[in-house]
Design an enzyme around this catalytic site. Structure first.
Site, PDB file in Angstrom:
ATOM      1  N   CYS A   2       0.814  -1.260   0.061  1.00  0.00           N
ATOM      2  CA  CYS A   2      -0.165  -0.050   0.060  1.00  0.00           C
ATOM      3  C   CYS A   2       1.143   1.083   0.036  1.00  0.00           C
ATOM      4  CB  CYS A   2      -0.834   0.248   1.315  1.00  0.00           C
ATOM      5  SG  CYS A   2      -1.863  -1.196   1.135  1.00  0.00           S
ATOM      6  N   ARG A  27       4.134  -0.683  -4.572  1.00  0.00           N
ATOM      7  CA  ARG A  27       3.707  -1.138  -3.304  1.00  0.00           C
ATOM      8  C   ARG A  27       2.487  -1.871  -3.153  1.00  0.00           C
ATOM      9  NH1 ARG A  27       7.897  -0.101   0.607  1.00  0.00           N
ATOM     10  NH2 ARG A  27       9.442   1.128  -0.833  1.00  0.00           N
ATOM     11  N   TRP A  73      -3.003  -2.536  -1.487  1.00  0.00           N
ATOM     12  CA  TRP A  73      -2.690  -3.877  -1.606  1.00  0.00           C
ATOM     13  C   TRP A  73      -3.737  -4.618  -0.425  1.00  0.00           C
ATOM     14  CZ3 TRP A  73      -1.376  -7.918   1.773  1.00  0.00           C
ATOM     15  CH2 TRP A  73      -0.992  -9.065   1.244  1.00  0.00           C
ATOM     16  N   ASN A  99      -2.185   2.554   5.789  1.00  0.00           N
ATOM     17  CA  ASN A  99      -1.115   1.293   5.554  1.00  0.00           C
ATOM     18  C   ASN A  99      -1.218   0.588   6.867  1.00  0.00           C
ATOM     19  OD1 ASN A  99      -0.818   2.241   3.333  1.00  0.00           O
ATOM     20  ND2 ASN A  99       1.266   2.700   3.398  1.00  0.00           N
ATOM     21  N   GLY A 100      -1.321  -0.641   6.855  1.00  0.00           N
ATOM     22  CA  GLY A 100      -0.994  -1.518   7.946  1.00  0.00           C
ATOM     23  C   GLY A 100      -2.499  -2.410   8.522  1.00  0.00           C
ATOM     24  N   GLU A 488      15.297 -19.891  -5.270  1.00  0.00           N
ATOM     25  CA  GLU A 488      15.082 -18.747  -5.832  1.00  0.00           C
ATOM     26  C   GLU A 488      14.835 -18.676  -7.185  1.00  0.00           C
ATOM     27  OE1 GLU A 488      15.043 -15.747  -4.720  1.00  0.00           O
ATOM     28  OE2 GLU A 488      15.296 -14.293  -6.188  1.00  0.00           O
ATOM     29  N   LYS A 492      11.249 -16.985  -8.393  1.00  0.00           N
ATOM     30  CA  LYS A 492      11.189 -16.105  -9.328  1.00  0.00           C
ATOM     31  C   LYS A 492       9.992 -16.565 -10.335  1.00  0.00           C
ATOM     32  CE  LYS A 492      12.517 -13.701  -7.879  1.00  0.00           C
ATOM     33  NZ  LYS A 492      13.253 -12.908  -6.921  1.00  0.00           N
ATOM     34  N   GLU A 495       6.426 -16.615  -9.068  1.00  0.00           N
ATOM     35  CA  GLU A 495       5.823 -15.196  -8.591  1.00  0.00           C
ATOM     36  C   GLU A 495       5.417 -14.412  -9.691  1.00  0.00           C
ATOM     37  OE1 GLU A 495       7.967 -12.613  -6.187  1.00  0.00           O
ATOM     38  OE2 GLU A 495       9.955 -13.055  -7.176  1.00  0.00           O
ATOM     39  N   HIS A 511      13.796 -38.917  -2.839  1.00  0.00           N
ATOM     40  CA  HIS A 511      13.099 -39.092  -1.422  1.00  0.00           C
ATOM     41  C   HIS A 511      11.710 -38.593  -1.655  1.00  0.00           C
ATOM     42  CE1 HIS A 511      16.771 -40.308   0.573  1.00  0.00           C
ATOM     43  NE2 HIS A 511      17.261 -39.240   0.003  1.00  0.00           N
ATOM     44  N   LYS A 610       5.480  -5.021  -3.603  1.00  0.00           N
ATOM     45  CA  LYS A 610       6.843  -4.726  -3.069  1.00  0.00           C
ATOM     46  C   LYS A 610       6.890  -4.241  -1.548  1.00  0.00           C
ATOM     47  CE  LYS A 610      11.227  -4.272  -4.735  1.00  0.00           C
ATOM     48  NZ  LYS A 610      11.675  -5.567  -5.157  1.00  0.00           N
TER      49      LYS A 610
HETATM   50  C1  F6R Z   1      10.434 -12.008  -4.152  1.00  0.00           C
HETATM   51  C2  F6R Z   1      10.564 -10.905  -3.136  1.00  0.00           C
HETATM   52  C3  F6R Z   1      10.295 -11.050  -1.855  1.00  0.00           C
HETATM   53  C4  F6R Z   1      11.194 -10.043  -0.998  1.00  0.00           C
HETATM   54  C5  F6R Z   1      10.559 -10.255   0.628  1.00  0.00           C
HETATM   55  C6  F6R Z   1      11.548  -9.567   1.716  1.00  0.00           C
HETATM   56  O1  F6R Z   1      10.962 -11.632  -5.496  1.00  0.00           O
HETATM   57  O2  F6R Z   1      10.995  -9.634  -3.555  1.00  0.00           O
HETATM   58  O3  F6R Z   1      10.331 -12.461  -1.543  1.00  0.00           O
HETATM   59  O4  F6R Z   1      12.313 -10.651  -0.948  1.00  0.00           O
HETATM   60  O5  F6R Z   1       9.208  -9.754   0.736  1.00  0.00           O
HETATM   61  O6  F6R Z   1      11.424  -8.159   1.172  1.00  0.00           O
HETATM   62  P1  F6R Z   1      12.837  -7.437   1.726  1.00  0.00           P
HETATM   63  O7  F6R Z   1      14.059  -7.759   1.366  1.00  0.00           O
HETATM   64  O8  F6R Z   1      12.398  -5.901   1.355  1.00  0.00           O
HETATM   65  O9  F6R Z   1      12.677  -7.283   3.292  1.00  0.00           O
END
Ligand code: F6R
Length: 615
Positions: A2, A27, A73, A99-100, A488, A492, A495, A511, A610
């Protein structure tokens, strides 16, 4: 997660807020809205979908001297216009963006309903908005006391949960109020105008003078002044900071997507992370902000890493590297789990939180819990001035530049780079020899050029990605240092392309997960030269024997048997310590191109945002 922009000043509230929301859209992007103060009352416009929809709805109506705005969000309630922020109290007096999460909103709602307040949305925010209106209605007019501010502070004292808020009142055309607890809020000081935003990105188009609000602080703004108090009405001395990063770094430029831009920026972001951080004799790393001297660091007998998501994968890489090169036992915990666990820690444990944004609420909560228990804490963090950076005892900035793409790319490789340098530094304080140190420094310095070489394979990787874009499942397999990279790679891919993907240590396949293998489930093998190379190949053979397609990402010079891999992508031969960085680049490009081929919005994947500032 948000985004908030609030504005007070000249007649351009709408345009400043819309520009700010666009910069904050990463965000949260399921709906957005603005509320502007007018003589006739609060004028509100909200839209579901992207900020562009809101902008179109506003048309030329971008003026106003006071306003609040939000990009959402969803946490409480569906994605609807009614649930989009701002919310207005049922008496029409107060407008609020938030936000929150207000955890006790149900009780608040019951209380307010009994008092005659009504609700239009399913959100927790509307309860707080009506609560402010309730206190405002009750608050007596007393000379020298600000009724609006008092009612906000009184209401916040009842809140359980987290908030970053901006509020305005129909009776107060010259006042904007903001507050924070657990959700970031920054005050931007302009000339004849002041701005509130949840992220510095959203206000640098107006000013670079900022004040980072701390938890439980409330800011009262006019067009040319501000004052900060706590929720319990104590006054606070503000510290003004300068945002000194280049704002063009947060713009798309010639790229199609931020994710693409950030993948291609990695030679630079990695170079920036190393700049000025090697000793003159070229045998170790140097860090300015650890706030721990060599003796103190030598006493550390365990390191606990805390993080979420991609940053948690960097912690797993750090575990391998620090144990291997510095011989210090390392544990890695999901921050969200650690903060509520009763984990026994030794007194000489150093706690390190890794976070790109520095605002992830679970990581912040875990860091605070570790601090509360008396542990020394460090942060590896990309956002200068973030809450995690401010609250840890010391730390290392990544200097990767702003990361806007929701899927983390350059921040991940830069975190690994910092962890490799930390492993070197701690190793050299212990047993690692001068010669080994020199070899590692040389290897690290070569990385930007090697990444540049891998990026030249973009077209080839795009062609490989196209072949696999229609599959609905995919496995990523690797051993030792490649296991976190497999995790990772899977994250990637899932997501941004919504393909179901899993990462496993390659030998674990037999296993259980090998049951998934069929011609419909390809596997990406991450195989680097080294002691487990032949064993990784044997695991790939097991997949091949079950008709699974094999995409092999390997170091140059590795002997891959004819017919084993359906597709092969090679990265330069390198020192073990930098293998995780180089092997990450192909999986980023692979995921990016698969997602493009499937028509996905790579920068704004569904359900994500984000910087996760809710639990
Ligand atoms: C995936 C991604 C998230 C962040 C996670 C932690 O591509 O970006 O999994 O890595 O939300 O975010 P930060 O690093 O900002 O604490």
């Amino acid at each position: 997660m948000c985004g908030i922009v609030g504005y007070i000043g000249r007649d351009r509230a709408g345009s400043v807020m819309v520009d700010g929301l666009k910069r904050l859209e990463y965000r949260g992007y399921d709906s957005s809205g603005v509320a502007v103060w007018t003589e006739e009352g609060i004028k509100q416009t909200k839209r579901t979908g992207r900020v562009a929809e809101l902008e179109a709805a506003l048309g030329d109506d971008l003026g106003g001297t006071l306003g609040i705005s939000h990009t959402r969000w969803a946490t409480h309630g569906d994605v609807t216009e009614a649930n989009a922020h701002p919310h207005t109290s049922s008496d029409g007096k107060i407008a609020l963006v938030h936000n929150g999460v207000i955890e006790n909103y149900v009780g608040m709602k019951t209380f307010l309903t009994e008092k005659g307040y009504t609700f239009q949305s399913q959100t927790d925010t509307e309860a707080l908005c009506n609560l402010i209106a309730y206190h405002y209605a009750k608050e007596p007019e007393v000379a020298g006391k600000n009724r609006f501010l008092e009612s906000v502070r009184k209401s916040l004292r009842h809140v359980e949960g987290t908030y970053g808020i901006a509020a305005l009142c129909t009776d107060c055309p010259g006042e904007l109020i903001g507050a924070r607890k657990g959700s970031p809020l920054i005050l931007g000081l302009g000339e004849g105008e002041n701005i509130l935003a949840s992220d510095a990105n959203a206000l640098t188009h107006c000013t670079r003078n900022v004040v980072y609000l701390e938890d439980n602080e409330v800011v009262h703004l006019t067009d040319d002044d501000f004052s900060i108090t706590t929720v319990s009405s104590k006054s606070v001395e503000a510290v003004i900071h300068q945002v000194d990063w280049d704002t063009s770094e947060a713009e798309l430029g010639d790229y199609d997507h931020f994710m693409q831009k950030e993948i291609f920026e990695q030679p630079t972001s990695l170079e920036n992370g190393m700049r000025g951080r090697f000793s003159d004799d070229g045998s170790t790393a140097v860090f300015g902000g650890l706030n721990l001297n060599s003796q103190e660091l030598r006493q550390v007998d365990r390191i606990l890493f805390l993080a979420c998501g991609t940053a948690w994968h960097s912690c797993l890489v750090a575990e391998y590297l620090i144990e291997r090169f510095a011989r210090i036992p390392v544990e890695v915990e999901y921050a969200s789990e650690f903060r509520y666990r009763n984990a026994p820690l030794d007194k000489n444990t150093l706690v390190i939180a890794i976070s790109q944004s520095g605002e992830t609420i679970d990581t912040l909560g875990a860091l605070r819990e570790a601090k509360r228990k008396g542990y020394r804490t460090l942060a590896i963090n990309n956002s200068v001035g973030s809450t995690i950076a401010r609250e840890s005892d010391g730390g290392i900035y990544q200097h990767a530049g702003p990361e806007i793409g929701v899927a983390s790319t350059k921040a991940f490789t830069s975190q690994i780079m910092i962890c490799a340098m930390l492993a070197l530094y701690l190793g050299r304080l212990r047993d690692l020899s001068y010669g080994d140190g020199v070899a590692i420094v040389k290897a690290l310095k070569k990385v930007p050029a090697q990444v540049e070489e891998i990026l030249k394979q973009n077209e080839k990787i795009a062609t490989v990605a196209k072949k696999y874009a229609s599959y609905e499942d995919c496995l990523f397999l690797g051993r030792q240092l490649m296991f976190p990279i497999a995790l990772e790679g899977a994250l990637k891919l899932k997501e941004i392309s919504y393909i179901h993907a899993e990462g496993y240590p390659a030998a674990e396949m037999k296993h259980g997960p090998i049951a998934l293998i069929s011609e419909d489930c390809p596997s990406v093998f991450l195989a680097t030269s080294g002691e487990v190379f032949s064993k990784s190949l044997a695991n790939a053979q097991e997949v091949k024997a079950r008709k699974g397609k094999v995409i092999c990402i390997a170091s140059e010079g590795c002997d891959i048997p004819e017919g084993l891999a359906d597709d092969t992508i090679l990265v330069p031969e390198c020192h073990e310590i930098v293998q995780p960085i180089l092997m990450t680049i192909p999986i980023q490009l692979f995921s990016y191109h698969v997602a493009l081929e499937r028509g996905c919005d790579v920068d704004k994947p569904r359900n994500l945002a984000k910087s996760v500032t809710v639990e």
